[in-house]
Design an enzyme around this catalytic site. Structure first.
Site, PDB file in Angstrom:
ATOM      1  N   ASP A 130      -5.875  13.713 -25.515  1.00  9.49           N
ATOM      2  CA  ASP A 130      -5.838  12.307 -25.098  1.00  9.49           C
ATOM      3  C   ASP A 130      -5.096  11.546 -26.191  1.00  9.49           C
ATOM      4  O   ASP A 130      -5.637  11.302 -27.263  1.00  9.49           O
ATOM      5  CB  ASP A 130      -7.280  11.810 -24.947  1.00  9.49           C
ATOM      6  CG  ASP A 130      -7.351  10.319 -24.627  1.00  9.49           C
ATOM      7  OD1 ASP A 130      -6.313   9.628 -24.673  1.00  9.49           O
ATOM      8  OD2 ASP A 130      -8.472   9.844 -24.340  1.00  9.49           O
ATOM      9  N   THR A 132      -2.835   6.121 -22.400  1.00 11.83           N
ATOM     10  CA  THR A 132      -2.725   4.779 -21.830  1.00 11.83           C
ATOM     11  C   THR A 132      -1.252   4.403 -21.978  1.00 11.83           C
ATOM     12  O   THR A 132      -0.530   5.014 -22.760  1.00 11.83           O
ATOM     13  CB  THR A 132      -3.558   3.749 -22.621  1.00 11.83           C
ATOM     14  OG1 THR A 132      -3.136   3.799 -23.989  1.00 11.83           O
ATOM     15  CG2 THR A 132      -5.043   4.044 -22.536  1.00 11.83           C
ATOM     16  N   ARG A 148      -0.704  -2.443 -18.849  1.00  9.72           N
ATOM     17  CA  ARG A 148      -2.048  -1.873 -18.929  1.00  9.72           C
ATOM     18  C   ARG A 148      -2.203  -0.786 -17.858  1.00  9.72           C
ATOM     19  O   ARG A 148      -2.056  -1.070 -16.664  1.00  9.72           O
ATOM     20  CB  ARG A 148      -3.058  -2.995 -18.695  1.00  9.72           C
ATOM     21  CG  ARG A 148      -4.487  -2.705 -19.062  1.00  9.72           C
ATOM     22  CD  ARG A 148      -5.236  -3.995 -19.323  1.00  9.72           C
ATOM     23  NE  ARG A 148      -4.767  -4.569 -20.573  1.00  9.72           N
ATOM     24  CZ  ARG A 148      -5.169  -4.153 -21.775  1.00  9.72           C
ATOM     25  NH1 ARG A 148      -6.086  -3.225 -21.899  1.00  9.72           N
ATOM     26  NH2 ARG A 148      -4.676  -4.692 -22.871  1.00  9.72           N
ATOM     27  N   GLU A 188      -0.582   4.724  -0.547  1.00  3.93           N
ATOM     28  CA  GLU A 188      -1.451   5.885  -0.773  1.00  3.93           C
ATOM     29  C   GLU A 188      -0.654   7.169  -0.604  1.00  3.93           C
ATOM     30  O   GLU A 188       0.150   7.291   0.326  1.00  3.93           O
ATOM     31  CB  GLU A 188      -2.635   5.875   0.198  1.00  3.93           C
ATOM     32  CG  GLU A 188      -3.725   4.924  -0.253  1.00  3.93           C
ATOM     33  CD  GLU A 188      -4.922   4.888   0.685  1.00  3.93           C
ATOM     34  OE1 GLU A 188      -4.877   5.534   1.743  1.00  3.93           O
ATOM     35  OE2 GLU A 188      -5.893   4.198   0.339  1.00  3.93           O
ATOM     36  N   TYR A 211       0.859  -1.195   0.000  1.00  4.27           N
ATOM     37  CA  TYR A 211       0.000   0.000   0.000  1.00  4.27           C
ATOM     38  C   TYR A 211       0.884   1.229   0.000  1.00  4.27           C
ATOM     39  O   TYR A 211       1.814   1.325   0.799  1.00  4.27           O
ATOM     40  CB  TYR A 211      -0.902   0.023   1.240  1.00  4.27           C
ATOM     41  CG  TYR A 211      -2.347  -0.159   0.850  1.00  4.27           C
ATOM     42  CD1 TYR A 211      -2.984   0.808   0.085  1.00  4.27           C
ATOM     43  CD2 TYR A 211      -3.061  -1.292   1.206  1.00  4.27           C
ATOM     44  CE1 TYR A 211      -4.302   0.645  -0.306  1.00  4.27           C
ATOM     45  CE2 TYR A 211      -4.380  -1.469   0.814  1.00  4.27           C
ATOM     46  CZ  TYR A 211      -4.999  -0.491   0.054  1.00  4.27           C
ATOM     47  OH  TYR A 211      -6.287  -0.658  -0.350  1.00  4.27           O
ATOM     48  N   LYS A 218      -1.010   0.727 -25.211  1.00  7.12           N
ATOM     49  CA  LYS A 218      -1.333   0.659 -26.649  1.00  7.12           C
ATOM     50  C   LYS A 218      -0.037   0.804 -27.449  1.00  7.12           C
ATOM     51  O   LYS A 218       0.813  -0.074 -27.337  1.00  7.12           O
ATOM     52  CB  LYS A 218      -2.403   1.703 -26.971  1.00  7.12           C
ATOM     53  CG  LYS A 218      -3.726   1.382 -26.263  1.00  7.12           C
ATOM     54  CD  LYS A 218      -4.830   2.351 -26.560  1.00  7.12           C
ATOM     55  CE  LYS A 218      -6.084   2.001 -25.774  1.00  7.12           C
ATOM     56  NZ  LYS A 218      -7.154   3.025 -25.926  1.00  7.12           N
TER      57      LYS A 218
HETATM   58  C1  LIG Z   1      -8.151   3.306 -25.115  1.00  5.90           C
HETATM   59  C2  LIG Z   1      -8.515   4.718 -24.938  1.00  5.90           C
HETATM   60  C3  LIG Z   1      -8.866   5.222 -23.684  1.00  5.90           C
HETATM   61  C4  LIG Z   1      -9.167   4.365 -22.475  1.00  5.90           C
HETATM   62  O1  LIG Z   1      -8.226   3.542 -22.032  1.00  5.90           O
HETATM   63  P1  LIG Z   1      -8.627   2.304 -21.059  1.00  5.90           P
HETATM   64  O2  LIG Z   1      -7.317   1.947 -20.462  1.00  5.90           O
HETATM   65  O3  LIG Z   1      -9.232   1.271 -21.925  1.00  5.90           O
HETATM   66  O4  LIG Z   1      -9.579   2.825 -20.046  1.00  5.90           O
HETATM   67  C5  LIG Z   1      -9.076   6.587 -23.570  1.00  5.90           C
HETATM   68  N1  LIG Z   1      -8.955   7.395 -24.632  1.00  5.90           N
HETATM   69  C6  LIG Z   1      -8.642   6.939 -25.871  1.00  5.90           C
HETATM   70  C7  LIG Z   1      -8.531   7.899 -26.987  1.00  5.90           C
HETATM   71  C8  LIG Z   1      -8.427   5.590 -26.063  1.00  5.90           C
HETATM   72  O5  LIG Z   1      -8.154   5.149 -27.292  1.00  5.90           O
END
Ligand SMILES: *Cc1c(COP(=O)(O)O)cnc(C)c1O
Length: 416
Positions: A197, A223, A232, A54, A52, A226
């Site tokens: 994003d 993320t 993840r 926090e 933990y 990807k």
């Molecule tokens: C995949 C994705 C997310 C969310 O990611 P998760 O880890 O699946 O919650 C947010 N924004 C965009 C543009 C994405 O492609």
């Protein structure tokens, strides 16, 4: 009693090993997926899962955090170096959690969000109605033109009408470069916060293979699993100290409890990989492979949304064709090629059926495949799509794809 997985839980052990077999034998072309490196998996399976922590490095609510501090600080420092920014929060459990924290930090309930429409390539968390982002805030959308491109003049018009508190740019299914500078001009014109994003393109951005959202965006999320090919998880970055403080409070104690220190350690390992020269070569290869995929599919007579690609994915449109995205997804799956159905501009079918597919190159590039293999695969995809009901052909191609895949083994075991 032995707690080794093989004897303690043979059912899960078996499923994990079958998943390794699936990942090895199929060609993974889902644009949001990738293969991480064994060192990242080692960190994820480490003793940090017990801890933990926090709070934030050197400001914790628990004792015994000195090593957790080391890994989180390294993750933060590497993230800032990678994206050339001042502040990073590496605690978000996922991309969606990261986006939720941005809104929680910078908006009040029912403030206005302007984001890209989900059916045009945006993400659920950009204001889509079934998501918290469309429920807790007033959300408005922009989209792409029939040619598949964002029309920045139109986004400007919409922004002037809507007067949003925040503009979200970035997408899950957009094959062209996103012009963050143009979004900055739009945000400035209406006095909005600019939120980028880069979940899909981060691996290209950090290798200078896509325009960076810095210095244009006020806040950036991604993320890590990807195109970055890490564990993840999610991350939030900014150059603004005031925003950074609000983000930190929004993540903890706002939305999350204890951070996943084992995943943060894995993020640090992933960033080390992303900072290497090898990574720059990888990112270039991803784009080169995607280009081959696009060129072959166009040559074989298929319609690509925006007629090509600038990044790691292509969108193939079947508008006007007898078969749907769902049919294409199933036929390619039967041929050992995993993609996903996707809505496309001029869509006439439901989101469960769709008239397109999204195909990405990041995962197969991680397996070491290059232009030669992508040319073969793209031609096989075209063969499947031209013979969408020929299940014998699909089965034959599945064997061929398995044979091809067997030359590019990425893991020698399921658990590191
Ligand atoms: C995949 C994705 C997310 C969310 O990611 P998760 O880890 O699946 O919650 C947010 N924004 C965009 C543009 C994405 O492609």
């Amino acid at each position: 009693m032995s707690y080794a997985m093989e004897t303690f839980d043979p059912e899960i052990f078996e499923a994990i090993n079958q998943e390794l077999e699936r990942q090895t034998n199929h060609l993974e072309m889902i644009a949001s997926e990738n293969f991480t490196i064994p060192a990242v998996m080692e960190a994820m399976g480490s003793v940090f899962t017990n801890k933990y922590a926090e709070g934030y490095p050197y400001k914790r609510y628990y004792g015994g955090c000195e090593h957790a501090d080391t890994v989180e600080q390294l993750a933060i420092d590497r993230a800032c170096e990678l994206f050339n920014c001042k502040f990073a929060n590496v605690q978000p459990h996922s991309g969606s959690q990261a986006n939720g924290a941005v809104y929680a930090a910078l908006l009040k309930p029912y403030d206005k969000i302007l984001g890209m429409d989900l059916s045009h390539g945006g993400h659920l968390t950009h204001g889509s109605k079934p998501s918290f982002s469309g429920k807790n805030y007033q959300s408005f959308t922009y989209g792409v033109e029939l040619d598949g491109y964002i029309n920045y003049d139109k986004v400007m018009e919409i922004a002037k009408t809507v007067q949003p508190k925040i503009i979200v740019c970035g997408a899950s299914a957009y094959a062209r470069e996103i012009d963050f500078k143009k979004f900055r001009d739009i945000a400035d014109e209406v006095g909005a916060i600019l939120f980028a994003d880069i979940a899909h393109i981060a691996g290209l951005v950090c290798a200078d293979e896509h325009m960076s959202p810095f210095p244009y965006a006020d806040v950036v999320t991604t993320t890590t699993h990807k195109t970055l090919a890490g564990p993840r998880g999610g991350m939030i970055m900014t150059n603004d100290e005031d925003i950074a403080k609000k983000i930190n409070s929004a993540i903890f104690p706002g939305l999350q409890g204890g951070p996943l220190v084992h995943v943060i350690a894995a993020k640090a390992v992933g960033f080390k990989y992303n900072l290497s020269d090898e990574w720059k070569t990888y990112a270039k290869q991803v784009k080169a492979n995607t280009k081959v995929l696009a060129d072959v599919l166009i040559k074989r007579g298929f319609d690509l949304v925006s007629n090509g690609t600038d990044n790691h994915l292509v969108l193939v449109s079947f508008v006007g064709k007898e078969f749907s995205g769902k049919d294409a997804d199933a036929a390619l799956g039967a041929a050992g090629i995993t993609v996903n159905k996707n809505t496309v501009p001029g869509e006439t079918r439901s989101p469960f059926v769709t008239s397109g597919i999204r195909v990405g190159a990041a995962a197969l590039t991680s397996r070491g495949m290059k232009e030669t293999e992508f040319e073969i695969i793209a031609n096989k995809m075209a063969d499947v799509l031209e013979n969408i009901e020929d299940s014998e052909l699909h089965a034959k191609i599945k064997d061929e794809m398995k044979e091809l895949a067997s030359k590019f083994v990425i893991y020698d075991k399921a658990i590191y």
